[in-house]
Design a protein around this motif. Sequence first.
Motif, PDB file in Angstrom:
ATOM      1  N   ARG A  11       0.869  -1.259  -0.120  1.00 52.95           N
ATOM      2  CA  ARG A  11       0.051   0.152  -0.081  1.00 52.95           C
ATOM      3  C   ARG A  11       0.885   1.244  -0.045  1.00 52.95           C
ATOM      4  O   ARG A  11       2.057   1.107   0.581  1.00 52.95           O
ATOM      5  CB  ARG A  11      -0.923  -0.110   1.192  1.00 52.95           C
ATOM      6  CG  ARG A  11      -1.790  -0.970   1.262  1.00 52.95           C
ATOM      7  CD  ARG A  11      -2.801  -0.826   2.189  1.00 52.95           C
ATOM      8  NE  ARG A  11      -3.837  -1.955   2.255  1.00 52.95           N
ATOM      9  CZ  ARG A  11      -3.696  -2.885   3.286  1.00 52.95           C
ATOM     10  NH1 ARG A  11      -3.267  -3.039   4.274  1.00 52.95           N
ATOM     11  NH2 ARG A  11      -4.973  -3.908   3.149  1.00 52.95           N
ATOM     12  N   PRO A  12       0.304   2.511  -0.424  1.00 51.98           N
ATOM     13  CA  PRO A  12       1.199   3.633  -0.448  1.00 51.98           C
ATOM     14  C   PRO A  12       1.408   4.030   1.050  1.00 51.98           C
ATOM     15  O   PRO A  12       0.764   3.576   1.785  1.00 51.98           O
ATOM     16  CB  PRO A  12       0.308   4.609  -1.210  1.00 51.98           C
ATOM     17  CG  PRO A  12      -0.929   3.840  -1.526  1.00 51.98           C
ATOM     18  CD  PRO A  12      -0.959   2.554  -1.158  1.00 51.98           C
ATOM     19  N   GLU A  13       2.362   4.967   1.220  1.00 47.81           N
ATOM     20  CA  GLU A  13       2.716   5.603   2.506  1.00 47.81           C
ATOM     21  C   GLU A  13       1.622   5.790   3.093  1.00 47.81           C
ATOM     22  O   GLU A  13       0.799   6.596   2.532  1.00 47.81           O
ATOM     23  CB  GLU A  13       3.607   6.453   2.295  1.00 47.81           C
ATOM     24  CG  GLU A  13       4.339   6.910   3.836  1.00 47.81           C
ATOM     25  CD  GLU A  13       5.357   8.152   3.734  1.00 47.81           C
ATOM     26  OE1 GLU A  13       5.506   8.892   4.548  1.00 47.81           O
ATOM     27  OE2 GLU A  13       5.941   8.259   2.378  1.00 47.81           O
ATOM     28  N   ALA A  14       1.406   5.333   4.421  1.00 53.75           N
ATOM     29  CA  ALA A  14       0.338   5.892   5.182  1.00 53.75           C
ATOM     30  C   ALA A  14       0.288   7.338   5.473  1.00 53.75           C
ATOM     31  O   ALA A  14       1.457   8.030   5.612  1.00 53.75           O
ATOM     32  CB  ALA A  14       0.326   5.056   6.650  1.00 53.75           C
ATOM     33  N   GLY A  15      -1.015   7.826   5.440  1.00 46.78           N
ATOM     34  CA  GLY A  15      -1.280   9.301   5.781  1.00 46.78           C
ATOM     35  C   GLY A  15      -1.177  10.301   4.637  1.00 46.78           C
ATOM     36  O   GLY A  15      -1.565  11.230   4.711  1.00 46.78           O
ATOM     37  N   LYS A  16      -0.930   9.669   3.489  1.00 47.29           N
ATOM     38  CA  LYS A  16      -1.060  10.335   2.167  1.00 47.29           C
ATOM     39  C   LYS A  16      -2.483  10.274   1.583  1.00 47.29           C
ATOM     40  O   LYS A  16      -2.878  11.447   0.990  1.00 47.29           O
ATOM     41  CB  LYS A  16       0.191   9.989   0.918  1.00 47.29           C
ATOM     42  CG  LYS A  16       1.418  10.035   1.799  1.00 47.29           C
ATOM     43  CD  LYS A  16       1.817  11.488   1.900  1.00 47.29           C
ATOM     44  CE  LYS A  16       3.160  11.433   2.271  1.00 47.29           C
ATOM     45  NZ  LYS A  16       3.351  12.798   2.778  1.00 47.29           N
ATOM     46  N   ALA A  17      -3.079   9.257   1.644  1.00 47.63           N
ATOM     47  CA  ALA A  17      -4.329   8.964   1.075  1.00 47.63           C
ATOM     48  C   ALA A  17      -5.435   9.542   2.074  1.00 47.63           C
ATOM     49  O   ALA A  17      -5.306   9.798   3.064  1.00 47.63           O
ATOM     50  CB  ALA A  17      -4.747   7.628   0.924  1.00 47.63           C
TER      51      ALA A  17
END
Length: 159
Positions: A6-12
């Motif tokens: 998953r993409p880095e947490a906090g960006k989505a």
Amino acid sequence: DPDPVRPEAGKASIIREYVFAEDSNEKKVVEGVVMTLAARIGMALREKKMGGRRMGLQLDYSDGGMVTRQATSRQVVVDDPTLQEMALTALGRAWKRRTRVRSCRLCCDRLGSASPQLQLFAELQGRRQTRDALMTAMDVIKRRFGENAVRHAGQAVLQ
């Protein structure tokens, strides 16, 4: 580990918005809409096996004004009652004007994995499992019969 990357947490973020058919300055009406939007965000989070730590609310007024407020949790949140509590906290912080509200936008961000945190006491673990089972059952019913088939008290019926 079979989990997808998953993409880095906090960006989505997950955003839900509602525009009132008629502008409203009735707090109970706006609260109902905010609770429904929070439940929809909760369902989207559970589908992605994610959770959020911050709930932001933007109110747009009929006179062109706008206010944005937020509420934050120390832990990743995925269940509807906690998300709704955060959203209502943000609404309480934003509810300062008497002007009619035209639309509201709810945004959940600082997303992270919704992996279960083990509880120290068995009683608390049992409550969490019961709550998670309830959320799963409600999601199944909503997918099958529509989002308004089952809801928490106080939620508005949105079209």
